[in-house]
Design a protein around this motif. Structure first.
Motif, PDB file in Angstrom:
ATOM      1  N   LEU A 223     -70.025  47.100  83.331  1.00  0.00           N
ATOM      2  CA  LEU A 223     -68.621  46.888  83.019  1.00  0.00           C
ATOM      3  C   LEU A 223     -67.876  46.419  84.268  1.00  0.00           C
ATOM      4  CD1 LEU A 223     -66.180  47.273  81.089  1.00  0.00           C
ATOM      5  CD2 LEU A 223     -66.121  49.660  81.815  1.00  0.00           C
ATOM      6  N   ALA A 224     -67.051  45.391  84.099  1.00  0.00           N
ATOM      7  CA  ALA A 224     -66.224  44.893  85.200  1.00  0.00           C
ATOM      8  C   ALA A 224     -64.821  44.616  84.688  1.00  0.00           C
ATOM      9  CB  ALA A 224     -66.820  43.623  85.797  1.00  0.00           C
ATOM     10  N   LEU A 225     -63.851  44.857  85.548  1.00  0.00           N
ATOM     11  CA  LEU A 225     -62.465  44.526  85.268  1.00  0.00           C
ATOM     12  C   LEU A 225     -62.140  43.263  86.046  1.00  0.00           C
ATOM     13  CD1 LEU A 225     -60.121  45.843  83.647  1.00  0.00           C
ATOM     14  CD2 LEU A 225     -59.382  46.902  85.781  1.00  0.00           C
ATOM     15  N   VAL A 226     -61.568  42.279  85.349  1.00  0.00           N
ATOM     16  CA  VAL A 226     -61.266  41.001  85.991  1.00  0.00           C
ATOM     17  C   VAL A 226     -59.804  40.632  85.767  1.00  0.00           C
ATOM     18  CG1 VAL A 226     -63.628  40.147  85.828  1.00  0.00           C
ATOM     19  CG2 VAL A 226     -62.041  39.703  83.947  1.00  0.00           C
ATOM     20  N   ARG A 227     -59.304  39.822  86.676  1.00  0.00           N
ATOM     21  CA  ARG A 227     -57.926  39.342  86.619  1.00  0.00           C
ATOM     22  C   ARG A 227     -57.857  38.066  85.802  1.00  0.00           C
ATOM     23  NH1 ARG A 227     -54.049  37.903  91.848  1.00  0.00           N
ATOM     24  NH2 ARG A 227     -52.809  36.270  90.829  1.00  0.00           N
ATOM     25  N   ARG A 228     -56.885  37.995  84.902  1.00  0.00           N
ATOM     26  CA  ARG A 228     -56.623  36.795  84.116  1.00  0.00           C
ATOM     27  C   ARG A 228     -55.189  36.365  84.394  1.00  0.00           C
ATOM     28  NH1 ARG A 228     -61.922  35.982  82.542  1.00  0.00           N
ATOM     29  NH2 ARG A 228     -62.570  37.346  80.821  1.00  0.00           N
ATOM     30  N   ASP A 229     -55.015  35.185  84.918  1.00  0.00           N
ATOM     31  CA  ASP A 229     -53.668  34.695  85.188  1.00  0.00           C
ATOM     32  C   ASP A 229     -53.066  34.095  83.932  1.00  0.00           C
ATOM     33  OD1 ASP A 229     -53.322  35.183  88.083  1.00  0.00           O
ATOM     34  OD2 ASP A 229     -55.078  33.897  88.232  1.00  0.00           O
ATOM     35  N   THR A 230     -51.776  34.327  83.725  1.00  0.00           N
ATOM     36  CA  THR A 230     -51.075  33.802  82.562  1.00  0.00           C
ATOM     37  C   THR A 230     -50.163  32.668  82.988  1.00  0.00           C
ATOM     38  OG1 THR A 230     -49.345  35.457  82.842  1.00  0.00           O
ATOM     39  CG2 THR A 230     -51.102  35.985  81.316  1.00  0.00           C
ATOM     40  N   PRO A 231     -50.041  31.625  82.147  1.00  0.00           N
ATOM     41  CA  PRO A 231     -49.125  30.539  82.485  1.00  0.00           C
ATOM     42  C   PRO A 231     -47.693  31.046  82.571  1.00  0.00           C
ATOM     43  CG  PRO A 231     -50.566  29.937  80.646  1.00  0.00           C
ATOM     44  CD  PRO A 231     -50.730  31.403  80.876  1.00  0.00           C
ATOM     45  N   THR A 232     -46.915  30.454  83.450  1.00  0.00           N
ATOM     46  CA  THR A 232     -45.499  30.805  83.547  1.00  0.00           C
ATOM     47  C   THR A 232     -44.796  30.405  82.269  1.00  0.00           C
ATOM     48  OG1 THR A 232     -45.545  30.468  85.922  1.00  0.00           O
ATOM     49  CG2 THR A 232     -43.390  30.477  84.864  1.00  0.00           C
ATOM     50  N   GLN A 233     -44.011  31.316  81.719  1.00  0.00           N
ATOM     51  CA  GLN A 233     -43.291  31.056  80.478  1.00  0.00           C
ATOM     52  C   GLN A 233     -41.797  31.057  80.728  1.00  0.00           C
ATOM     53  OE1 GLN A 233     -44.377  33.884  77.478  1.00  0.00           O
ATOM     54  NE2 GLN A 233     -46.311  32.900  77.059  1.00  0.00           N
ATOM     55  N   PRO A 234     -41.065  30.171  80.037  1.00  0.00           N
ATOM     56  CA  PRO A 234     -39.618  30.247  80.122  1.00  0.00           C
ATOM     57  C   PRO A 234     -39.134  31.594  79.624  1.00  0.00           C
ATOM     58  CG  PRO A 234     -40.318  28.202  79.045  1.00  0.00           C
ATOM     59  CD  PRO A 234     -41.531  29.073  79.186  1.00  0.00           C
ATOM     60  N   ALA A 235     -38.040  32.078  80.199  1.00  0.00           N
ATOM     61  CA  ALA A 235     -37.514  33.395  79.822  1.00  0.00           C
ATOM     62  C   ALA A 235     -37.230  33.488  78.333  1.00  0.00           C
ATOM     63  CB  ALA A 235     -36.253  33.694  80.627  1.00  0.00           C
ATOM     64  N   ALA A 236     -36.803  32.386  77.731  1.00  0.00           N
ATOM     65  CA  ALA A 236     -36.466  32.405  76.314  1.00  0.00           C
ATOM     66  C   ALA A 236     -37.670  32.675  75.426  1.00  0.00           C
ATOM     67  CB  ALA A 236     -35.823  31.074  75.907  1.00  0.00           C
ATOM     68  N   ASP A 237     -38.892  32.428  75.976  1.00  0.00           N
ATOM     69  CA  ASP A 237     -40.092  32.621  75.156  1.00  0.00           C
ATOM     70  C   ASP A 237     -40.590  34.058  75.177  1.00  0.00           C
ATOM     71  OD1 ASP A 237     -40.011  29.974  74.617  1.00  0.00           O
ATOM     72  OD2 ASP A 237     -41.556  29.370  76.052  1.00  0.00           O
ATOM     73  N   MET A 238     -40.044  34.888  76.066  1.00  0.00           N
ATOM     74  CA  MET A 238     -40.507  36.251  76.189  1.00  0.00           C
ATOM     75  C   MET A 238     -39.679  37.185  75.305  1.00  0.00           C
ATOM     76  SD  MET A 238     -43.136  36.396  77.998  1.00  0.00           S
ATOM     77  CE  MET A 238     -43.197  38.175  78.170  1.00  0.00           C
ATOM     78  N   PRO A 239     -40.261  38.303  74.883  1.00  0.00           N
ATOM     79  CA  PRO A 239     -39.517  39.264  74.062  1.00  0.00           C
ATOM     80  C   PRO A 239     -38.314  39.807  74.821  1.00  0.00           C
ATOM     81  CG  PRO A 239     -41.873  39.723  74.018  1.00  0.00           C
ATOM     82  CD  PRO A 239     -41.638  38.694  75.077  1.00  0.00           C
ATOM     83  N   SER A 240     -37.339  40.276  74.067  1.00  0.00           N
ATOM     84  CA  SER A 240     -36.124  40.795  74.651  1.00  0.00           C
ATOM     85  C   SER A 240     -36.380  42.057  75.437  1.00  0.00           C
ATOM     86  CB  SER A 240     -35.096  41.101  73.563  1.00  0.00           C
ATOM     87  OG  SER A 240     -34.821  39.947  72.815  1.00  0.00           O
ATOM     88  N   GLN A 241     -35.716  42.196  76.613  1.00  0.00           N
ATOM     89  CA  GLN A 241     -35.754  43.412  77.401  1.00  0.00           C
ATOM     90  C   GLN A 241     -34.327  43.760  77.813  1.00  0.00           C
ATOM     91  OE1 GLN A 241     -38.772  43.826  80.450  1.00  0.00           O
ATOM     92  NE2 GLN A 241     -39.670  41.903  79.834  1.00  0.00           N
TER      93      GLN A 241
END
Length: 242
Positions: A223-241
């Motif tokens: 078992l290994a844990l690996v890093r996955r980078d996510t593309p930068t998203q515009p703020a409007a595309d993210m859920p509300s906080q």
């Protein structure tokens, strides 16, 4: 997307679909800070003995972890984000053994189709990956204390993630204030402190990193844990906080 809220080692072993293992204090936070510091991979293991055996076979590996919150003998680091953040981990393999978080990853790999790990430090990136892939079932597993009893920080982190996935507003500012007054925080402060106080704030820094973490099986079956980078998203595309 159906979200199942599970807890403890028993919940990890029962996870289905995409499992998201949560251990805020401190395993999942440590993993994020280690990858941010340049670690090439993390090998989560079930026991201190397994970690020491890997170190014996691979002297270049570094060991991080805890038993009863304290660094085991022969380990390079405790289960401490402040310790790993201060270390030079560039290109290194980190073997990670903890009472709840890494054991939860091992358990979930036996039942779920895919396994991620999440803390407040990489919350938005984890939510973005789940929203982008839209699995039918997400099992959110709050690991709790030693994987045996509930812990408020893990339950609140799990609910925060579930809210993001359902576009329900969150109010993060109240969470550190509340958790500071709980029994979970006694390890960080005052006469009961047994771990670095700085770890508390590092574990409760929201969205410090823009990558998510996934547990995979290597070619050798480990078992290994690996890093996955996510593309930068515009703020409007993210859920509300809030």
């Amino acid at each position: 997307m159906r979200i199942k809220m599970l807890e403890l080692l028993s919940g990890a072993a029962a996870a289905s679909g995409v499992a998201v293992v949560i251990d805020v204090f401190r395993a999942c936070s440590v993993a994020s800070y280690a990858f941010a510091g340049g670690a090439a991979r993390i090998l989560p293991v079930d026991s201190v003995e397994e970690a020491l055996a890997l170190k014996a076979a691979h002297p270049d590996y570094l060991l991080a972890g805890e038993r009863h919150c304290l660094k085991p003998a022969g380990f390079d680091f405790g289960n401490s984000p402040s310790e790993v953040a201060a270390a030079d981990l560039a290109g290194r393999t980190l073997v990670h053994a903890t009472s709840a978080g890494t054991r939860g990853l091992v358990a979930a790999m036996g039942s779920a189709e895919r396994v991620l790990t999440c803390s407040f430090a990489n919350m938005a990136a984890t939510a973005a990956e789940l929203l982008a892939t839209a699995p039918p079932v997400v099992s959110v597993v709050a690991m709790g204390k030693a994987g045996m009893t509930s812990a408020p920080e893990d339950r609140m982190c799990g609910m925060y993630l579930a809210n993001l996935l359902q576009d329900v507003p969150n109010a993060f500012a109240v969470i550190p204030q509340f958790l500071r007054k709980t029994a979970s925080a006694e390890i960080f402060f005052g006469d009961t402190a047994i771990v670095p106080e700085a770890d508390f704030d590092l574990c409760l820094t929201l969205d410090a990193f823009d990558f998510y973490l996934e547990a995979i099986r290597q070619a050798d079956g480990r078992l290994a844990l690996v890093r996955r980078d996510t593309p930068t998203q515009p703020a409007a595309d993210m859920p509300s906080q809030v």
